[in-house]
Design an enzyme around this catalytic site. Structure first.
Site, PDB file in Angstrom:
ATOM      1  N   GLU A 264       0.597  -1.243   0.086  1.00 32.08           N
ATOM      2  CA  GLU A 264       0.455   0.170  -0.080  1.00 32.08           C
ATOM      3  C   GLU A 264       0.869   1.138  -0.351  1.00 32.08           C
ATOM      4  OE1 GLU A 264      -3.783  -0.215   2.457  1.00 32.08           O
ATOM      5  OE2 GLU A 264      -3.269   1.246   2.840  1.00 32.08           O
TER       6      GLU A 264
ATOM      7  N   GLU B 145      -5.340  10.997   9.290  1.00 32.73           N
ATOM      8  CA  GLU B 145      -3.789  10.197   9.726  1.00 32.73           C
ATOM      9  C   GLU B 145      -3.434  10.617  11.026  1.00 32.73           C
ATOM     10  OE1 GLU B 145      -3.320   7.958   7.691  1.00 32.73           O
ATOM     11  OE2 GLU B 145      -4.083   8.930   5.797  1.00 32.73           O
TER      12      GLU B 145
END
Lengths: 267, 405
Positions: free
Chosen positions: A49, A60
């Protein structure tokens, strides 16, 4: 058969769970990314990924925010990320690559232009954190034409109704966000993950990956017992940050963590 | 864009939260169900007489509404053109229009049984307005504020603390309003069970742009009634500053159907929109997706959000509410930009001729209206939204002008 499908079938036959490491492309420097990708495959990763750096990564935690900032210091663009995938493909044509990021860089490039460029670079799947299926129709059809899987997230807050809506649109695999929070959070509750993954399997037969909050061999092994794929991000990115000036040590540390996870998952 | 969406200015957003091609719900999956719950709760209170009565009562007795519509005769004469009326949102409790919205969302938070409020703030006005409402409702309040803004707006930081709020300096990205918004979103996604996120402007995922607009349209509804009483007719033009665009949409919206009323939204041109240092996405940006909606953004060719520059912290934001993006494309409202220098000149002009110290944000609207008034006859009417008072800005202005306080 797509690389993702082939990978999951091979693993299933071997009764193994996919290990999916996340790194941000170009972190801490564009020159290290492709080598690191190859090293991670050697260390037991099955699918990669690759994060598309974004200036405003809202989902995030601090670890991956800083990774984006380090990559953006070198102006790593979506075009650069696709270039890295292409370079990786010159030596590895089997390991599936999933790009993960936010809608805006893809939107600004243009959905069709992106889908074509991504396909010709060797990208297999795309996760856009801030693009729910409700807003994704145009991109999904552009990706379909180019045989790229749109991988959607499911969350602890997703109702059965939403699970069905999302699973109907998803291909490749679905990605269960294992906790309410941002990437790198600490409060992983394995029991509730087990329950949710079972619930998701009631809606789809495609593989179910689990990510967010998996940081070591123990949590990876626990999640691997119920999921088809385990995603690890912040714990790896931390090791990248700690060894930003020493690519060799960085790779060693990243691969050591992945190997320990691989080993624990395969037990 | 499809032209037919411009036929009815009161038809947006559609049921998916879109204003033409703008708006929408671009958020992480974890937030999709919570924003749906919020939408449903908001739909309920919209027609709930008890809720609306409580809202109106608070606007009257706590905020001090209606705010006056003041004919600035001396300034109008000096400019020599159209008659200028100021909608005095600066006289509201806490000194700006922001309180209209935080009262509404605060009551909604209570209705939904939430115990904790979070907010983002740039200049600190929305943070203060949120902390104020939280204090009054007895809720915990956390305000996210870019580290740079914490330094620039020390008095407002202290105000929020006095009101019992926790102010969290945000050190990621450019350390300003957009990063505060990112951080508030991260808090929200982590604490969705007990937390209500009060967004301060007409941006964010649906239903925020419509909900914040609805709470702010009290400005335009009052102004319409007041100008009919005072002048016996509708105005020729409306002028308001646009950062995210909540005070502008609040004034504009009730007039959208009055075709003869022209509308001007004024963005921050910073050093000039032909320089890289500005905050004018509608005048010089392009379409993209940020903070839950599709809209005009300040972005580079790779889709990265670029840092904005504007003397006024409240306009220092790289996006804008999606309804403004749509009104721009429809041609219903005009969007223009005013430089820091022009805004500062207007700040002094209003202060000296009318004895009203305007906020730096509102000074952008004043500067454009002054230019516009000069091109219009004396029997024409302009309403400016004086969205906030300038007390908070005096340190900034003194510093720019080299004056030690």
């Amino acid at each position: 058969m797509s690389r993702l499908q082939a990978s999951f079938e091979t693993l299933k036959a071997a009764r193994k769970t996919a290990l999916i490491p996340y790194i941000t492309a170009g972190d801490p420097h564009p020159s290290v990314t492709v080598n690191l990708m190859h090293d991670m495959v050697q260390a037991g990763a099955n699918i990669l990924e690759l994060g598309i750096p974004f200036s405003d990564p809202m989902a995030e935690g601090p670890v991956i925010q800083l990774a984006c900032e380090r990559a953006l210091k070198h102006n790593v663009s979506l075009t650069d990320v696709l270039g890295m995938v292409k370079e990786f493909r010159s030596k590895d044509n089997n390991t599936p690559i999933v790009l993960m990021g936010y809608t805006n860089p893809v939107e600004v490039m243009g959905y069709e232009k992106f889908a074509k460029a991504a396909a010709s670079s060797g990208v297999d799947g795309l996760i856009l954190v801030d693009l729910p299926p409700e807003e994704g129709a145009d991109l999904i059809s552009a990706l379909k034409v180019n045989k790229i899987d749109m991988i959607f997230l499911l969350a602890p807050t997703s109702t059965d109704e939403r699970m069905q809506l999302i699973c109907d649109q998803a291909s490749g695999f679905v990605y269960y966000v294992s906790l309410k929070g941002v990437t790198g959070s600490a409060n992983l509750d394995v029991a509730s993950v087990v329950k949710k993954v079972e619930q998701i399997r009631g809606h789809t037969s495609i593989p179910v990956g689990v990510g967010f909050g998996i940081r070591d061999a123990e949590s990876a092994a626990q999640v691997a017992s119920v999921a088809d794929a385990v995603v690890v991000g912040s714990a790896l990115v931390n090791r990248i940050a700690e060894n930003a000036d020493n690519p060799e040590e960085m790779s060693k540390q990243v691969c050591a963590l992945l190997s320990s996870m691989r080993e624990a998952m395969d037990k | 864009m499809k032209e037919d969406t411009c036929n009815d200015y009161y038809s947006m957003p559609d049921e998916r939260g879109h204003f033409g091609i703008y708006g929408g719900k671009f958020v992480a999956e974890t937030l999709m169900e919570p924003i749906e719950e919020l939408r449903q709760a908001y739909e309920k209170v919209k027609t709930d007489e008890k809720f609306q009565a409580a809202f109106d009562k608070d606007l009257a007795d706590y905020v001090g509404r209606p705010s006056p519509l003041y004919h600035a005769e001396r300034w109008s004469n000096e400019l020599g053109g159209a008659q200028i009326y100021l909608k005095r949102e600066d006289l509201n409790h806490t000194g700006a229009h922001k309180i209209n919205n935080t009262i509404g969302q605060g009551l909604l938070a209570k209705y939904m049984g939430k115990k904790r409020i979070i907010a983002e703030t740039g200049a600190g006005q929305h943070g203060v307005a949120s902390a104020t409402v939280a204090a009054r409702l007895g809720m915990e309040c956390v305000v996210y504020m870019g580290e740079e803004d914490v330094k620039r707006q020390a008095p407002n930081v202290y105000r929020m603390k006095l009101l019992g709020a926790k102010v969290v300096p945000v050190t990621s990205g450019s350390r300003t309003l957009k990063d505060a918004l990112n951080e508030a979103m991260r808090d929200w996604v982590t604490n969705i069970d007990n937390t209500f996120y009060i967004i301060g402007t007409v941006a964010g995922p649906h239903p925020y742009p419509a909900m914040v607009r609805d709470f702010q349209t009290v400005i335009g509804r009052e102004a319409k009634r007041q100008i009919l009483e005072k002048a016996g007719r509708l105005p020729d033009a409306l002028v308001a500053c646009v950062g995210g665009g909540s005070n502008a949409i609040g004034l504009f919206h009730p007039f959208l159907g009055d075709e003869d009323v022209k509308m001007y939204g004024v963005e921050g041109a910073g050093d000039g929109i032909d320089t890289p240092n500005h905050a004018a996405p509608l005048c010089a940006g392009s379409s993209g997706v940020l903070h839950g909606n599709r809209t005009y953004l300040m972005e580079d060719d790779n889709g990265q959000i670029i840092e904005t520059h504007c003397v006024s912290a409240g306009l220092d934001y790289p996006g804008v509410g999606p309804e403004h993006a749509w009104l721009k494309d429809c041609g219903r409202a005009n969007y223009v930009a005013i430089t820091d220098k022009e805004a500062l000149a207007a700040f002094h002009e209003l202060t000296l001729t009318e004895g009203i110290i305007p906020a730096l944000e509102s000074s952008h609207a004043l500067a454009y209206a002054a230019k516009l008034a000069k091109t219009m006859d004396k029997d024409k009417i302009i309403i400016i939204n004086l969205s906030g008072r300038g007390d908070k800005d005096i340190n900034t202005i003194a510093e720019i002008e080299g004056i030690e306080l």
